[in-house]
Design a protein around this motif. Structure first.
Motif, PDB file in Angstrom:
ATOM      1  N   ASP A   1       0.844  -1.092  -0.203  1.00 49.95           N
ATOM      2  CA  ASP A   1      -0.112   0.027  -0.151  1.00 49.95           C
ATOM      3  C   ASP A   1       1.092   1.188  -0.131  1.00 49.95           C
ATOM      4  O   ASP A   1       1.600   1.608   0.879  1.00 49.95           O
ATOM      5  N   PRO A   2       0.723   2.049  -1.016  1.00 49.12           N
ATOM      6  CA  PRO A   2       1.542   3.362  -1.067  1.00 49.12           C
ATOM      7  C   PRO A   2       1.624   4.170   0.029  1.00 49.12           C
ATOM      8  O   PRO A   2       2.163   5.256  -0.030  1.00 49.12           O
ATOM      9  N   ARG A   3       0.415   3.866   0.815  1.00 48.13           N
ATOM     10  CA  ARG A   3       0.413   4.896   2.084  1.00 48.13           C
ATOM     11  C   ARG A   3       1.519   4.341   3.113  1.00 48.13           C
ATOM     12  O   ARG A   3       1.586   5.210   4.041  1.00 48.13           O
ATOM     13  N   SER A   4       2.002   3.239   3.037  1.00 46.90           N
ATOM     14  CA  SER A   4       2.885   2.643   4.339  1.00 46.90           C
ATOM     15  C   SER A   4       3.872   1.902   3.610  1.00 46.90           C
ATOM     16  O   SER A   4       5.061   2.156   4.261  1.00 46.90           O
ATOM     17  N   ARG A   5       3.890   0.945   2.756  1.00 43.08           N
ATOM     18  CA  ARG A   5       4.829   0.037   2.320  1.00 43.08           C
ATOM     19  C   ARG A   5       4.561  -0.625   0.901  1.00 43.08           C
ATOM     20  O   ARG A   5       3.444  -1.055   0.673  1.00 43.08           O
ATOM     21  N   TYR A   6       5.432  -0.524   0.018  1.00 43.57           N
ATOM     22  CA  TYR A   6       5.137  -0.745  -1.263  1.00 43.57           C
ATOM     23  C   TYR A   6       6.283  -1.617  -1.634  1.00 43.57           C
ATOM     24  O   TYR A   6       7.599  -1.523  -1.361  1.00 43.57           O
TER      25      TYR A   6
ATOM     26  N   GLU B   1       9.615   1.584   2.078  1.00 42.97           N
ATOM     27  CA  GLU B   1       8.984   1.680   3.309  1.00 42.97           C
ATOM     28  C   GLU B   1       9.115   3.175   4.039  1.00 42.97           C
ATOM     29  O   GLU B   1       9.993   4.140   3.430  1.00 42.97           O
ATOM     30  N   GLU B   2       8.304   3.329   5.242  1.00 40.56           N
ATOM     31  CA  GLU B   2       8.514   4.622   5.943  1.00 40.56           C
ATOM     32  C   GLU B   2       8.090   5.662   4.719  1.00 40.56           C
ATOM     33  O   GLU B   2       9.029   6.586   4.698  1.00 40.56           O
ATOM     34  N   LEU B   3       6.988   5.742   4.177  1.00 38.96           N
ATOM     35  CA  LEU B   3       6.428   6.440   3.083  1.00 38.96           C
ATOM     36  C   LEU B   3       5.900   7.769   3.883  1.00 38.96           C
ATOM     37  O   LEU B   3       5.195   7.782   4.578  1.00 38.96           O
ATOM     38  N   GLY B   4       6.177   8.942   2.928  1.00 38.72           N
ATOM     39  CA  GLY B   4       5.587  10.214   3.539  1.00 38.72           C
ATOM     40  C   GLY B   4       4.373  10.400   2.620  1.00 38.72           C
ATOM     41  O   GLY B   4       3.824   9.774   2.067  1.00 38.72           O
ATOM     42  N   GLU B   5       4.152  11.652   3.010  1.00 33.06           N
ATOM     43  CA  GLU B   5       2.863  12.177   2.214  1.00 33.06           C
ATOM     44  C   GLU B   5       2.896  12.301   0.876  1.00 33.06           C
ATOM     45  O   GLU B   5       3.933  12.921   0.211  1.00 33.06           O
TER      46      GLU B   5
ATOM     47  N   SER C   1      10.217   7.824   0.067  1.00 24.32           N
ATOM     48  CA  SER C   1      10.614   6.612   1.272  1.00 24.32           C
ATOM     49  C   SER C   1      11.566   6.916   1.841  1.00 24.32           C
ATOM     50  O   SER C   1      12.705   7.464   1.491  1.00 24.32           O
ATOM     51  N   ARG C   2      11.733   6.831   3.198  1.00 25.11           N
ATOM     52  CA  ARG C   2      12.714   7.055   3.982  1.00 25.11           C
ATOM     53  C   ARG C   2      13.716   5.811   4.490  1.00 25.11           C
ATOM     54  O   ARG C   2      14.720   5.814   5.284  1.00 25.11           O
ATOM     55  N   LYS C   3      13.048   4.701   4.046  1.00 21.73           N
ATOM     56  CA  LYS C   3      13.818   3.419   3.892  1.00 21.73           C
ATOM     57  C   LYS C   3      13.540   2.530   2.832  1.00 21.73           C
ATOM     58  O   LYS C   3      12.157   2.293   2.271  1.00 21.73           O
ATOM     59  N   ALA C   4      14.507   1.963   2.238  1.00 23.17           N
ATOM     60  CA  ALA C   4      14.471   1.006   1.048  1.00 23.17           C
ATOM     61  C   ALA C   4      15.391   0.139   0.835  1.00 23.17           C
ATOM     62  O   ALA C   4      16.574   0.394   1.290  1.00 23.17           O
ATOM     63  N   SER C   5      15.078  -0.971   0.001  1.00 24.18           N
ATOM     64  CA  SER C   5      15.907  -2.023  -0.182  1.00 24.18           C
ATOM     65  C   SER C   5      15.806  -2.433  -1.669  1.00 24.18           C
ATOM     66  O   SER C   5      14.829  -2.577  -2.247  1.00 24.18           O
ATOM     67  N   ILE C   6      17.161  -2.872  -2.144  1.00 26.87           N
ATOM     68  CA  ILE C   6      17.116  -3.896  -3.439  1.00 26.87           C
ATOM     69  C   ILE C   6      17.581  -5.031  -2.848  1.00 26.87           C
ATOM     70  O   ILE C   6      18.699  -5.042  -2.434  1.00 26.87           O
ATOM     71  N   ILE C   7      16.782  -5.988  -3.651  1.00 25.85           N
ATOM     72  CA  ILE C   7      17.220  -7.500  -2.855  1.00 25.85           C
ATOM     73  C   ILE C   7      17.410  -8.365  -4.537  1.00 25.85           C
ATOM     74  O   ILE C   7      16.337  -8.204  -5.166  1.00 25.85           O
ATOM     75  N   VAL C   8      18.446  -8.692  -4.779  1.00 24.30           N
ATOM     76  CA  VAL C   8      18.618  -9.454  -5.945  1.00 24.30           C
ATOM     77  C   VAL C   8      18.909 -10.920  -5.688  1.00 24.30           C
ATOM     78  O   VAL C   8      19.810 -11.183  -4.892  1.00 24.30           O
TER      79      VAL C   8
END
Length: 206
Positions: free
Chosen positions: A114-119, A135-139, A164-171
């Motif tokens: 959900d782009p309001r919280s985690r995508y 994650e930690e998505l803003g307005e 987004s204030r927290k993000a990951s790339i997982i390969v």
């Protein structure tokens, strides 16, 4: 009452979604991994998905050594984006890996959350599985930018930006190293992880 003339006189280049994650070695260090995803619903080359993954932006190598790849289900569209759009974004175009990118067909694309919280976006093909997590998505912020305020400097941009204030790339199950930095767009300070929805690029009226 409309806040501007209801019909833009320019011509639409492409429209869709364009989230990304750029990881750095420290807040202001060199990029350690970069991912830019496209879900295009209209373009001169039709619709499709594309994921530019630079697992090692500082290496002018690709498969089988490193995942510096463009994954896509519409290669002409992906090549168009590389030439006319991504190649005009300094962070990507100046990376040595940009010259070595190989094209890989996509088998599956899936979005979750959900782009309001985690995508999340998951892209797989050619034995490569990539998960992009925001994650930690803003307005959300609605942007209307003239060409001078955009990366390519040649088209108008209308889009919805979610920071987004927290993000990951997982390969293939491995989380790539790096942390988010800061960036400024049109005077707005944000991070190097972002969701762009309803993104529409318009060539200005000649």
């Amino acid at each position: 009452m409309p806040i501007a003339p209801p019909l833009n006189p320019g011509s639409v280049d492409w429209t869709g979604e364009n989230p990304g994650i750029l990881l750095r070695d420290g807040p202001d260090g060199p990029f350690t991994a970069m991912a830019l995803f496209f879900r295009i619903v209209y373009s001169p080359l039709g619709w499709g998905h594309a994921l530019l993954l630079l697992e090692d932006p500082n290496s002018e190598r690709s498969l089988p050594d490193v995942h510096n790849v463009m994954m896509t289900d519409n290669e002409p569209l992906a090549r168009y984006l590389m030439d006319s759009f991504i190649g005009k974004l300094a962070a990507f175009a100046e990376a040595p890996a940009f010259k070595a990118v190989q094209y890989v067909p996509i088998d599956n694309v899936r979005s979750e959350g959900d782009p309001r919280s985690r995508y999340e976006e998951t892209v797989s093909g050619g034995g490569i599985n990539v998960r992009l997590l925001w994650e930690e998505l803003g307005e959300p912020k609605a942007l209307e930018l003239p060409p001078s305020e955009t990366g390519p400097k040649d088209r108008e941009l209308f889009t919805l930006l979610i920071e987004s204030r927290k993000a990951s790339i997982i390969v293939n199950g491995e989380t790539l190293k790096g942390e988010l930095g800061t960036r400024v767009q049109a005077g707005l300070e944000t991070t190097t992880a972002f969701l762009y929805f309803a993104e529409t690029w318009i060539w200005p009226e000649a």
